[in-house]
Design a protein around this motif. Sequence first.
Motif: not given
Length: 256
Positions: A193-201, A225-232, A235-245
């Motif tokens: 989780r800490n690793l994903l929180e620090s990454k955006f790639d 999810y909006s383009e703004a969210f996807i771009q900004t 990786d932790l937020q992205i993971m949580d979004a996919i998990s919720g979906c």
Amino acid sequence: MKYFVVFFFIIASVNVFSQGLEAPKKVSGIIINDNTQQPLPNVNIININKVRGTTTNDKGFFEIEVTASDTLHISIIGFQSLKIKVTNDWIKNKTTKIQLTEKAYALEEVIVGRYRLTGYLEVDSKLIPIQENIRYSISGLTQGYEAGEYSPNAFGRVLGSIFNPADMLYNFFGKKPKELKKLKEMKKDDTVRNLLESKFDRETIAVLLGVDKKEIAEILQRCSYSEAFIQTANDLQIMDAISGCYEEYKILKKKN
């Protein structure tokens, strides 16, 4: 003779089963820069199969639990990521040395324009970016939908997600049930989780889910999810979004 054969069959079955439930063993390693031969601290090591992670200390040393044939994903900013399969020899020897190669960045051209420094900073409020990752909540529905407040087709995307939510996700989620189960495991490990929180790639998520980076953006678009969210998002937020979906998808699948 009959009893002997039955007894032999039971013993063989137990041996095969025990091999399938092989207990994890701890192995260690030292990660170094292949150019300078110096140890690399803060390198991220993730066991893709077990979804468990660790980092190297200031001497480049790490320990992690594995079983034979597990794959480790090793990454750090500025170096080429590496995948290593755990072998019986490594487990037997318990330690190994791993070399990482620095990435080569080519800086072709830099243009510096002329600016007049006045001693104070003037900001045009019209140039301040507006966040568009707004989630719509609709009375009577437990989940929200994110489409972007000023997007021309925002309302249409929300309605599309409501009336046809499952069909948009079957193609992806239906094909990768094993990989998507890892989402729950990711949340249990603080190192991951800490690793994903620090990454955006999106690299680590793509490796853990066995998908291409481009597919991640497509999944989030289908999850409204909006383009703004996807771009900004990190990786932790992205993971949580996919998990919720994915959890919403499973509920919809059961209802259908």
